[in-house]
Design a protein around this motif. Structure first.
Motif, PDB file in Angstrom:
ATOM      1  N   LYS A 118       0.757  -1.276  -0.050  1.00  0.00           N
ATOM      2  CA  LYS A 118       0.109   0.016  -0.113  1.00  0.00           C
ATOM      3  C   LYS A 118       0.796   1.270  -0.032  1.00  0.00           C
ATOM      4  O   LYS A 118       0.555   2.322  -0.600  1.00  0.00           O
ATOM      5  CB  LYS A 118      -0.935  -0.021   1.217  1.00  0.00           C
ATOM      6  CG  LYS A 118      -1.931  -1.080   0.933  1.00  0.00           C
ATOM      7  CD  LYS A 118      -2.973  -0.774   2.289  1.00  0.00           C
ATOM      8  CE  LYS A 118      -4.191  -1.831   2.241  1.00  0.00           C
ATOM      9  NZ  LYS A 118      -5.088  -1.793   3.434  1.00  0.00           N
ATOM     10  N   ILE A 168     -13.856   1.484 -13.172  1.00  0.00           N
ATOM     11  CA  ILE A 168     -14.510   1.923 -12.094  1.00  0.00           C
ATOM     12  C   ILE A 168     -15.500   3.207 -12.346  1.00  0.00           C
ATOM     13  O   ILE A 168     -16.673   3.569 -12.188  1.00  0.00           O
ATOM     14  CB  ILE A 168     -13.963   2.215 -10.668  1.00  0.00           C
ATOM     15  CG1 ILE A 168     -13.470   0.499 -10.369  1.00  0.00           C
ATOM     16  CG2 ILE A 168     -14.780   2.591  -9.609  1.00  0.00           C
ATOM     17  CD1 ILE A 168     -12.314   0.621  -9.148  1.00  0.00           C
ATOM     18  N   TYR A 219      -8.482   7.208  -2.183  1.00  0.00           N
ATOM     19  CA  TYR A 219      -9.379   6.289  -1.624  1.00  0.00           C
ATOM     20  C   TYR A 219      -9.093   4.873  -1.726  1.00  0.00           C
ATOM     21  O   TYR A 219      -8.964   4.006  -0.996  1.00  0.00           O
ATOM     22  CB  TYR A 219     -10.896   6.726  -2.023  1.00  0.00           C
ATOM     23  CG  TYR A 219     -11.843   5.901  -1.416  1.00  0.00           C
ATOM     24  CD1 TYR A 219     -12.201   5.558  -0.073  1.00  0.00           C
ATOM     25  CD2 TYR A 219     -12.484   4.656  -2.461  1.00  0.00           C
ATOM     26  CE1 TYR A 219     -13.241   4.680   0.367  1.00  0.00           C
ATOM     27  CE2 TYR A 219     -13.135   3.894  -1.977  1.00  0.00           C
ATOM     28  CZ  TYR A 219     -13.515   4.013  -0.276  1.00  0.00           C
ATOM     29  OH  TYR A 219     -14.600   3.107  -0.349  1.00  0.00           O
ATOM     30  N   MET A 220      -8.850   4.574  -3.215  1.00  0.00           N
ATOM     31  CA  MET A 220      -8.716   3.319  -3.509  1.00  0.00           C
ATOM     32  C   MET A 220      -7.303   2.667  -3.124  1.00  0.00           C
ATOM     33  O   MET A 220      -7.068   1.436  -2.645  1.00  0.00           O
ATOM     34  CB  MET A 220      -8.481   3.165  -5.212  1.00  0.00           C
ATOM     35  CG  MET A 220      -9.734   3.479  -5.787  1.00  0.00           C
ATOM     36  SD  MET A 220      -9.651   3.467  -7.596  1.00  0.00           S
ATOM     37  CE  MET A 220     -11.393   3.994  -8.207  1.00  0.00           C
ATOM     38  N   TYR A 224      -8.199  -0.507  -0.713  1.00  0.00           N
ATOM     39  CA  TYR A 224      -7.891  -1.498  -1.243  1.00  0.00           C
ATOM     40  C   TYR A 224      -6.441  -1.929  -1.605  1.00  0.00           C
ATOM     41  O   TYR A 224      -6.209  -3.118  -2.098  1.00  0.00           O
ATOM     42  CB  TYR A 224      -8.661  -1.608  -2.602  1.00  0.00           C
ATOM     43  CG  TYR A 224     -10.132  -1.447  -2.423  1.00  0.00           C
ATOM     44  CD1 TYR A 224     -11.000  -2.552  -1.988  1.00  0.00           C
ATOM     45  CD2 TYR A 224     -10.815  -0.150  -2.502  1.00  0.00           C
ATOM     46  CE1 TYR A 224     -12.320  -2.408  -1.699  1.00  0.00           C
ATOM     47  CE2 TYR A 224     -12.290   0.032  -2.199  1.00  0.00           C
ATOM     48  CZ  TYR A 224     -12.831  -0.957  -1.821  1.00  0.00           C
ATOM     49  OH  TYR A 224     -14.463  -0.878  -1.473  1.00  0.00           O
ATOM     50  N   PRO A 227      -5.898   0.854  -7.570  1.00  0.00           N
ATOM     51  CA  PRO A 227      -6.921   0.986  -8.269  1.00  0.00           C
ATOM     52  C   PRO A 227      -7.468  -0.469  -8.790  1.00  0.00           C
ATOM     53  O   PRO A 227      -8.748  -0.721  -8.836  1.00  0.00           O
ATOM     54  CB  PRO A 227      -6.890   2.011  -9.326  1.00  0.00           C
ATOM     55  CG  PRO A 227      -5.963   2.837  -8.705  1.00  0.00           C
ATOM     56  CD  PRO A 227      -5.048   2.029  -7.750  1.00  0.00           C
ATOM     57  N   ASP A 229      -6.934  -3.342  -7.196  1.00  0.00           N
ATOM     58  CA  ASP A 229      -7.470  -4.165  -6.256  1.00  0.00           C
ATOM     59  C   ASP A 229      -8.790  -3.863  -6.099  1.00  0.00           C
ATOM     60  O   ASP A 229      -9.731  -4.644  -5.835  1.00  0.00           O
ATOM     61  CB  ASP A 229      -6.591  -3.975  -4.934  1.00  0.00           C
ATOM     62  CG  ASP A 229      -5.353  -4.536  -5.096  1.00  0.00           C
ATOM     63  OD1 ASP A 229      -5.293  -5.864  -5.857  1.00  0.00           O
ATOM     64  OD2 ASP A 229      -4.310  -4.069  -4.402  1.00  0.00           O
ATOM     65  N   ALA A 230      -9.196  -2.383  -6.057  1.00  0.00           N
ATOM     66  CA  ALA A 230     -10.509  -1.738  -5.936  1.00  0.00           C
ATOM     67  C   ALA A 230     -11.391  -2.446  -7.090  1.00  0.00           C
ATOM     68  O   ALA A 230     -12.686  -2.873  -6.941  1.00  0.00           O
ATOM     69  CB  ALA A 230     -10.526  -0.254  -6.016  1.00  0.00           C
ATOM     70  N   TRP A 231     -10.843  -2.604  -8.493  1.00  0.00           N
ATOM     71  CA  TRP A 231     -11.622  -3.084  -9.437  1.00  0.00           C
ATOM     72  C   TRP A 231     -12.008  -4.589  -9.270  1.00  0.00           C
ATOM     73  O   TRP A 231     -13.009  -4.924  -9.456  1.00  0.00           O
ATOM     74  CB  TRP A 231     -10.721  -2.860 -10.819  1.00  0.00           C
ATOM     75  CG  TRP A 231     -11.730  -3.522 -12.016  1.00  0.00           C
ATOM     76  CD1 TRP A 231     -10.607  -4.415 -13.013  1.00  0.00           C
ATOM     77  CD2 TRP A 231     -12.488  -3.440 -12.435  1.00  0.00           C
ATOM     78  NE1 TRP A 231     -11.649  -4.842 -13.826  1.00  0.00           N
ATOM     79  CE2 TRP A 231     -12.632  -4.096 -13.719  1.00  0.00           C
ATOM     80  CE3 TRP A 231     -13.773  -2.609 -11.943  1.00  0.00           C
ATOM     81  CZ2 TRP A 231     -13.926  -4.197 -14.724  1.00  0.00           C
ATOM     82  CZ3 TRP A 231     -14.910  -2.664 -12.863  1.00  0.00           C
ATOM     83  CH2 TRP A 231     -14.980  -3.411 -14.156  1.00  0.00           C
ATOM     84  N   TYR A 233     -12.491  -6.038  -6.362  1.00  0.00           N
ATOM     85  CA  TYR A 233     -13.580  -6.066  -5.446  1.00  0.00           C
ATOM     86  C   TYR A 233     -14.740  -5.606  -6.213  1.00  0.00           C
ATOM     87  O   TYR A 233     -15.780  -6.199  -5.969  1.00  0.00           O
ATOM     88  CB  TYR A 233     -13.165  -5.019  -4.451  1.00  0.00           C
ATOM     89  CG  TYR A 233     -14.145  -4.964  -3.200  1.00  0.00           C
ATOM     90  CD1 TYR A 233     -14.181  -5.840  -2.168  1.00  0.00           C
ATOM     91  CD2 TYR A 233     -15.505  -4.096  -3.335  1.00  0.00           C
ATOM     92  CE1 TYR A 233     -15.065  -6.199  -1.158  1.00  0.00           C
ATOM     93  CE2 TYR A 233     -16.326  -4.180  -2.276  1.00  0.00           C
ATOM     94  CZ  TYR A 233     -16.180  -4.993  -1.198  1.00  0.00           C
ATOM     95  OH  TYR A 233     -17.172  -5.173  -0.076  1.00  0.00           O
ATOM     96  N   TRP A 234     -14.706  -4.663  -7.029  1.00  0.00           N
ATOM     97  CA  TRP A 234     -15.916  -4.249  -7.620  1.00  0.00           C
ATOM     98  C   TRP A 234     -16.564  -5.122  -8.478  1.00  0.00           C
ATOM     99  O   TRP A 234     -17.915  -5.310  -8.597  1.00  0.00           O
ATOM    100  CB  TRP A 234     -15.671  -2.887  -8.642  1.00  0.00           C
ATOM    101  CG  TRP A 234     -16.759  -2.066  -8.991  1.00  0.00           C
ATOM    102  CD1 TRP A 234     -17.297  -0.806  -8.548  1.00  0.00           C
ATOM    103  CD2 TRP A 234     -17.748  -2.363  -9.794  1.00  0.00           C
ATOM    104  NE1 TRP A 234     -18.501  -0.571  -9.034  1.00  0.00           N
ATOM    105  CE2 TRP A 234     -18.779  -1.216 -10.064  1.00  0.00           C
ATOM    106  CE3 TRP A 234     -17.896  -3.660 -10.957  1.00  0.00           C
ATOM    107  CZ2 TRP A 234     -19.646  -1.295 -10.951  1.00  0.00           C
ATOM    108  CZ3 TRP A 234     -19.008  -3.504 -11.691  1.00  0.00           C
ATOM    109  CH2 TRP A 234     -19.886  -2.406 -11.765  1.00  0.00           C
ATOM    110  N   TYR A 240     -17.571  -0.215  -4.784  1.00  0.00           N
ATOM    111  CA  TYR A 240     -16.447  -0.432  -4.053  1.00  0.00           C
ATOM    112  C   TYR A 240     -16.356   0.518  -2.804  1.00  0.00           C
ATOM    113  O   TYR A 240     -17.667   1.302  -2.576  1.00  0.00           O
ATOM    114  CB  TYR A 240     -15.359   0.039  -5.077  1.00  0.00           C
ATOM    115  CG  TYR A 240     -15.216   1.586  -5.377  1.00  0.00           C
ATOM    116  CD1 TYR A 240     -14.438   2.192  -4.706  1.00  0.00           C
ATOM    117  CD2 TYR A 240     -16.418   2.006  -5.936  1.00  0.00           C
ATOM    118  CE1 TYR A 240     -14.373   3.662  -5.171  1.00  0.00           C
ATOM    119  CE2 TYR A 240     -16.380   3.608  -6.278  1.00  0.00           C
ATOM    120  CZ  TYR A 240     -15.448   4.318  -5.857  1.00  0.00           C
ATOM    121  OH  TYR A 240     -15.278   5.689  -5.980  1.00  0.00           O
TER     122      TYR A 240
END
Length: 240
Positions: A118, A168, A219-220, A224, A227, A229-231, A233-234, A240
């Motif tokens: 991170k 996203i 934020y992502m 997460y 981005p 990793d956020a995608w 999850y999405w 997300y």
């Protein structure tokens, strides 16, 4: 009691005496001694010399000695079995503790690696903004086209994460930086809820897509890891 009966009883008692001797020898760890037949004969002769009234007492004492010897042997066996069971239980406990320690060490290592990932992602995002000029070098306009907003995102989001970021935004707002969810009130490109959270990046969060993109990237990364990793999850949760 007749002489025949006395001799038979003597032989039986002598046999019991011989058996007691053998059991006691085994319990004490010694080997059986030779001459068992002679001992039986001697025992029979001695018993024949004992008055009839005392022969029952002699037999009782002989049997008692035999029972005591057997009890000693049983106690020794039970003690040995108990010690073996305790050793096995201790070994199982040691194995379980080792497995738990290894699992805890692995989890700690993975947590450390995630934290480092991170930090690296956040640093990369910051470097990407600097290399591209960042949102501070993007001119503020009264309105923006979709192409202009995508160009701004390309300046702020690291190249390797841009496609995931775009996926996203496309599904959250269709690149409309003034999009408002009529049900929840979520706002902007990232559909932040509430939209005022984006003020942590800039007071112009309602009208400046660069501010919204920078907030979304932060934020992502923080929630997460990146981005992409956020995608991931999405795609599984459609949010997300």
């Amino acid at each position: 009691m007749s002489p025949i009966s006395v001799r038979g009883f003597a032989a039986a008692s002598a046999t019991a005496v011989t058996a007691v001797g053998s059991v006691v020898g085994i319990a004490s760890g010694s080997s059986a001694q030779p001459g068992g037949a002679e001992a039986t004969a001697v025992g029979a002769t001695l018993l024949a010399d004992i008055p009839a009234g005392q022969q029952a007492q002699v037999q009782t004492e002989s049997l008692t000695q035999q029972a005591d010897a057997q009890a000693v042997q049983a106690d020794a066996s039970a003690k040995k079995e108990a010690e073996e069971a305790a050793r096995k239980a201790a070994a199982r406990t040691a194995v379980a503790k080792k497995a738990d320690a290894e699992k805890a060490a692995k989890q700690a290592k993975e947590a450390k690696e995630r934290a480092e990932s991170k930090t690296t992602s956040a640093s990369s995002g910051s470097s990407g903004s600097s290399q591209g000029g960042g949102s501070s070098n993007i001119p503020v306009q009264s309105s923006y086209t979709t192409a202009q907003i995508k160009a701004i995102a390309a300046q702020i989001v690291p190249g390797g994460q841009l496609q995931c970021f775009s996926n996203i935004v496309e599904r959250e707002s269709g690149w409309n930086y003034r999009a408002v969810n009529p049900s929840s009130g979520a706002y902007g490109l990232m559909q932040a809820l509430p939209g005022s959270k984006m003020s942590s990046v800039g007071a112009d969060w309602q009208t400046n897509p660069a501010t919204q993109i920078k907030w979304g990237l932060n934020y992502m990364n923080s929630v997460y890891g990146s981005p992409c990793d956020a995608w991931t999850y999405w795609q599984a949760n459609h949010a997300y």
